[in-house]
Scaffold this motif. Structure first.
Motif, PDB file in Angstrom:
ATOM      1  N   PHE A 199     -21.352   7.268 -21.620  1.00  0.00           N
ATOM      2  CA  PHE A 199     -21.078   7.703 -22.993  1.00  0.00           C
ATOM      3  C   PHE A 199     -20.569   6.548 -23.831  1.00  0.00           C
ATOM      4  N   LEU A 200     -19.731   5.684 -23.230  1.00  0.00           N
ATOM      5  CA  LEU A 200     -19.190   4.567 -24.000  1.00  0.00           C
ATOM      6  C   LEU A 200     -20.294   3.599 -24.410  1.00  0.00           C
ATOM      7  N   VAL A 201     -21.248   3.359 -23.497  1.00  0.00           N
ATOM      8  CA  VAL A 201     -22.355   2.464 -23.849  1.00  0.00           C
ATOM      9  C   VAL A 201     -23.129   3.028 -25.031  1.00  0.00           C
ATOM     10  N   PHE A 202     -23.400   4.347 -24.978  1.00  0.00           N
ATOM     11  CA  PHE A 202     -24.142   4.945 -26.087  1.00  0.00           C
ATOM     12  C   PHE A 202     -23.321   4.939 -27.371  1.00  0.00           C
ATOM     13  N   MET A 203     -21.983   5.102 -27.236  1.00  0.00           N
ATOM     14  CA  MET A 203     -21.137   5.055 -28.424  1.00  0.00           C
ATOM     15  C   MET A 203     -21.200   3.692 -29.080  1.00  0.00           C
ATOM     16  N   ILE A 204     -21.174   2.625 -28.263  1.00  0.00           N
ATOM     17  CA  ILE A 204     -21.230   1.274 -28.836  1.00  0.00           C
ATOM     18  C   ILE A 204     -22.577   1.054 -29.525  1.00  0.00           C
ATOM     19  N   LEU A 205     -23.657   1.537 -28.870  1.00  0.00           N
ATOM     20  CA  LEU A 205     -24.976   1.390 -29.493  1.00  0.00           C
ATOM     21  C   LEU A 205     -25.040   2.117 -30.829  1.00  0.00           C
ATOM     22  N   ALA A 206     -24.504   3.340 -30.860  1.00  0.00           N
ATOM     23  CA  ALA A 206     -24.541   4.107 -32.107  1.00  0.00           C
ATOM     24  C   ALA A 206     -23.676   3.446 -33.165  1.00  0.00           C
ATOM     25  N   ALA A 207     -22.554   2.840 -32.754  1.00  0.00           N
ATOM     26  CA  ALA A 207     -21.679   2.175 -33.726  1.00  0.00           C
ATOM     27  C   ALA A 207     -22.395   0.968 -34.326  1.00  0.00           C
ATOM     28  N   VAL A 208     -23.080   0.185 -33.472  1.00  0.00           N
ATOM     29  CA  VAL A 208     -23.809  -0.974 -33.990  1.00  0.00           C
ATOM     30  C   VAL A 208     -24.930  -0.512 -34.907  1.00  0.00           C
ATOM     31  N   ALA A 209     -25.613   0.589 -34.524  1.00  0.00           N
ATOM     32  CA  ALA A 209     -26.673   1.125 -35.377  1.00  0.00           C
ATOM     33  C   ALA A 209     -26.101   1.564 -36.718  1.00  0.00           C
ATOM     34  N   ALA A 210     -24.897   2.164 -36.688  1.00  0.00           N
ATOM     35  CA  ALA A 210     -24.283   2.612 -37.936  1.00  0.00           C
ATOM     36  C   ALA A 210     -23.984   1.431 -38.840  1.00  0.00           C
ATOM     37  N   LEU A 211     -23.504   0.315 -38.252  1.00  0.00           N
ATOM     38  CA  LEU A 211     -23.133  -0.810 -39.099  1.00  0.00           C
ATOM     39  C   LEU A 211     -24.334  -1.599 -39.562  1.00  0.00           C
TER      40      LEU A 211
END
Lengths: 115, 173
Positions: free
Chosen positions: B9-21
């Motif tokens: 979940f943390l890996v996907f959270m980081i990916l989504a955060a980078v996608a958001a930025l």
């Protein structure tokens, strides 16, 4: 390793705050930073194979104290999440006003000092 | 097992955060922030913090509503979004230094899942008989650290008051 990933999330938030031009992106970076710090605090209180800190009637108090996760960071993070929402609302209100005055969310265009 | 789930979940959270930025469209970056927040709520459930998970879902929905409200009526949605090279490079160097320092600090932390707090033992052993609350988190919030909650309510009130004052249409003469 989980701590390192959690810190990566915090760093992504800091990158958003420092490197982005758009005000909404800066607010999003702040939100990500907030999430990362909350998650870090909860991780500190985690206990392996633990149970939630809610007492069951059938459970002995000593085994409960020996297996439950730490309730203190959870209580403080509960406070911190709500404060994060309020601060986000304040920042969004400021961004709205800035947009109405300058017609842009770009921080490099918001440098006119008019009286 | 729990660690691997949290890890994923943390890996996907980081990916989504980078996608958001990094996304060019503001609305899609806000949706990505929603993904990060809801995954964070699931992670809280796996970390045995159900109260936090519930609060996180509610707060996430409110954040999304506020952010979509501020974005959707504006005409500029797609944006050019990189700063000049030199400040960017400086910031990346700063973040790198911070990461190196954090790597040292993380090495000094106890393992995930080892909890050394003594005050937690007191709360867990005595919380029920002293406060009568079966949920120890609410016992801490509303009894042991009620002044913290009062301070939180003050901060909340002040921040919302500030937002209302800033968003007010016209100041009274």
């Amino acid at each position: 390793m989980i701590y390192a990933l959690c810190f990566t999330l915090i760093l992504v938030g800091l990158y958003g705050i420092t490197c982005k031009k758009n005000l909404i992106k800066i607010i999003l970076g702040f939100i990500i930073l907030d999430y990362g710090i909350n998650l870090f605090l909860i991780l500190i209180g985690f206990r392996k194979d633990g149970i939630a800190p809610i007492l069951d009637k059938s459970m002995d108090i000593n085994t409960f104290a020996a297996t439950s996760v730490d309730p203190l960071p959870q209580a403080l993070v509960l406070t911190s999440i709500v404060i994060g929402l309020a601060v986000t609302a304040l920042m969004v209100a400021l961004a709205t006003r800035i947009y109405e005055r300058y017609g842009s969310f770009d921080v490099t265009k918001i440098n006119k000092l008019k009286g | 097992m729990t660690e691997y789930i949290i890890f994923t979940f943390l890996v996907f959270m980081i990916l989504a955060a980078v996608a958001a930025l990094e996304s060019k469209d503001l609305l899609s970056s806000i949706i990505s922030i929603g993904a990060v927040g809801f995954m964070l709520s699931v992670v809280f459930l796996y970390l045995k913090a159900p109260d936090i998970a519930i609060v996180q879902v509610v707060v996430e929905i409110l954040t999304l509503i506020i952010l979509i409200r501020v974005t959707i009526s504006r005409d500029i949605r797609t944006i050019e979004d990189t700063r000049n090279f030199m400040p960017f490079a400086k910031n990346v160097i700063l973040l790198f230094v911070l990461a190196v320092l954090a790597a040292r600090a993380i090495g000094l932390l106890p393992e995930v899942g080892v909890n050394l707090s003594k005050v937690a033992q007191y709360y867990l052993l005595r919380g029920f008989e002293e406060t009568g609350a079966a949920n120890i988190v609410s016992a801490v919030i509303l009894d042991y650290r009620a002044y913290d909650t009062l301070g939180e309510a003050t901060i909340l009130f002040t921040a919302i008051l500030g937002a209302v004052v800033i968003l007010r249409r016209k100041a009274k003469e």
